[in-house]
Motif scaffolding. Structure first.
Motif, PDB file in Angstrom:
ATOM      1  N   UNK A  68       0.834  -1.200   0.000  1.00 53.01           N
ATOM      2  CA  UNK A  68       0.000   0.000   0.000  1.00 53.01           C
ATOM      3  C   UNK A  68       0.874   1.257   0.000  1.00 53.01           C
ATOM      4  N   UNK A  69       1.947   1.226   0.787  1.00 58.81           N
ATOM      5  CA  UNK A  69       2.846   2.375   0.844  1.00 58.81           C
ATOM      6  C   UNK A  69       3.548   2.636  -0.475  1.00 58.81           C
ATOM      7  N   UNK A 122       1.072   4.267  -2.854  1.00 55.21           N
ATOM      8  CA  UNK A 122       0.844   5.660  -2.462  1.00 55.21           C
ATOM      9  C   UNK A 122       2.017   6.545  -2.877  1.00 55.21           C
ATOM     10  N   UNK A 123       3.220   6.015  -2.769  1.00 56.48           N
ATOM     11  CA  UNK A 123       4.398   6.799  -3.133  1.00 56.48           C
ATOM     12  C   UNK A 123       4.431   7.116  -4.624  1.00 56.48           C
ATOM     13  N   UNK A 124       4.186   6.121  -5.470  1.00 58.58           N
ATOM     14  CA  UNK A 124       4.298   6.367  -6.912  1.00 58.58           C
ATOM     15  C   UNK A 124       3.122   7.177  -7.441  1.00 58.58           C
ATOM     16  N   UNK A 125       2.009   7.164  -6.718  1.00 58.78           N
ATOM     17  CA  UNK A 125       0.841   7.938  -7.147  1.00 58.78           C
ATOM     18  C   UNK A 125       0.730   9.275  -6.434  1.00 58.78           C
ATOM     19  N   UNK A 145      16.988   4.931   2.558  1.00 58.59           N
ATOM     20  CA  UNK A 145      17.346   5.375   1.212  1.00 58.59           C
ATOM     21  C   UNK A 145      16.504   4.701   0.144  1.00 58.59           C
ATOM     22  N   UNK A 146      16.058   3.475   0.409  1.00 57.59           N
ATOM     23  CA  UNK A 146      15.240   2.777  -0.583  1.00 57.59           C
ATOM     24  C   UNK A 146      13.898   3.472  -0.769  1.00 57.59           C
ATOM     25  N   UNK A 147      13.332   3.973   0.309  1.00 60.37           N
ATOM     26  CA  UNK A 147      12.083   4.733   0.213  1.00 60.37           C
ATOM     27  C   UNK A 147      12.329   6.090  -0.426  1.00 60.37           C
ATOM     28  N   UNK A 148      13.444   6.684  -0.088  1.00 55.41           N
ATOM     29  CA  UNK A 148      13.769   8.018  -0.596  1.00 55.41           C
ATOM     30  C   UNK A 148      13.890   8.030  -2.121  1.00 55.41           C
TER      31      UNK A 148
END
Length: 357
Positions: free
Chosen positions: A269-270, A273-276, A289-292
């Motif tokens: 889900x996260x 949400x990040x790519x949209x 850093x992977x999320x960043x």
């Protein structure tokens, strides 16, 4: 008969003292002639920073309207594709000014001269920008002329270093050329050198994981599984390469992206949400850093998909079982539609080891 108009002599005096609108026609011609042999990469040198800053500020601070065109129209006229413009708009906001990335993409071409920038500004009716940067460009041309031995030939004067652009902003022809060069190098590589490289190869394949914060437990779990297999599966996680990422950032990620066998997004889900996320702000609050850099890697895999004529050869996703219901309801990009449940990880591992998927 009309009554004679009363003229205020004081107002007439002030009117005569005010300069009229500038006549830029000859100014533009002169600047274009001076800068026709100056490569635009000088904008990214110390002597060109003032010109670059002014140009970025003026273009990016003006919203597109009926009279003025903004940085996106400027990018289109500078030769960027629609996909590249979207990458700048969605993924690079906050890293640098969008006009900065347009010019960074432009200077990758060996024929990228400063006079062509002025021509584009004319086409998009940004004479106001030309009027405000003309002195900066003139100073830049003079500075380059002082540092470079004068030449009367048609050669373009380039700085010693061309700044590197992210992979998605590199000209497609340049990327293809580099890949062909690598193929030819491997064909003519001495046999003993090839054998040495084969001996160094200790992995069945190498994968890059990309995930949001809520995908970290799954990433840690499948990393242990991958690294315990024989032959081992090499796993690249940005957080584990912290020093390299902080020192080289996008350049390091680009290099890794090109070398791995598979890119494995962990769809949660996260992640969705990040790519949209419509906010065009570079989030620097993430410790991971992977999320960043999640959206940056997402832009790389989309770009590769377009460049490969809409063929997805390397992106295979993992979906935690608890997120399956969420993922099946999403309208995923084609590169994310090849996904497998986390509970089917054993079959997934065998398939990627033998490159069956």
């Amino acid at each position: 008969m009309f009554a004679k108009r009363k003229v205020d002599p004081e107002l007439e005096k002030l009117r005569n003292e005010v300069d009229g609108p500038p006549n830029l026609d000859m100014t533009i011609v002169n600047i274009q002639r001076e800068s026709s042999r100056i490569h635009a990469a000088y904008l990214f040198e110390h002597i060109g920073k003032a010109t670059l800053q002014k140009l970025c500020l003026l273009l990016s601070s003006t919203a597109t309207g009926k009279i003025y065109d903004g940085w996106q129209e400027f990018a289109a006229h500078m030769g960027l594709t629609m996909e590249q413009i979207r990458c700048i708009d969605y993924d690079f906001k906050g890293l640098q000014d969008p006009t900065y990335y347009v010019l960074l993409a432009y200077v990758q071409s060996p024929e990228a001269t400063i006079d062509k920038i002025l021509s584009v500004l004319q086409k998009i009716r940004r004479l106001d920008v030309i009027n405000q940067i003309k002195a900066y460009v003139h100073d830049l041309v003079n500075a380059v002329s002082q540092h470079v031995t004068p030449s009367h030939g048609p050669e373009i004067i380039q700085p010693g270093h061309i700044p590197k652009a992210p992979l998605v902003l590199s000209p497609i022809s340049m990327v293809e050329c580099k890949s062909k060069m690598k193929e030819s190098e491997s064909m003519y590589m001495p046999q003993d050198r090839q054998q040495k490289q084969q001996h160094k190869q200790t992995y069945g394949c190498i994968v890059m994981l990309t995930f949001a914060n809520d995908g970290l437990p799954t990433a840690e779990c499948i990393t242990k599984i991958f690294r315990s297999k024989q032959p081992r599966i090499g796993v690249l996680i940005l957080q584990e390469q912290e020093k390299q990422v902080y020192s080289r950032a996008e350049e390091f990620i680009d290099d890794c992206f090109k070398q791995v066998d598979y890119v494995i997004p962990i769809l949660t889900k996260g992640y969705i949400e990040k790519i949209n996320n419509p906010l065009k702000i570079y989030e620097q609050l993430h410790n991971n850093l992977d999320t960043k850099y999640l959206k940056y890697i997402y832009s790389l895999l989309r770009y590769e998909y377009v460049r490969n004529q809409c063929c997805n050869n390397r992106v295979r996703c993992i979906v935690p079982d608890k997120d399956v219901y969420t993922i099946v309801r999403e309208n995923l990009h084609p590169t994310l539609q090849a996904w497998f449940r986390e509970s089917d990880i054993d079959g997934f591992v065998n398939n990627i080891l033998f490159h069956k998927i």
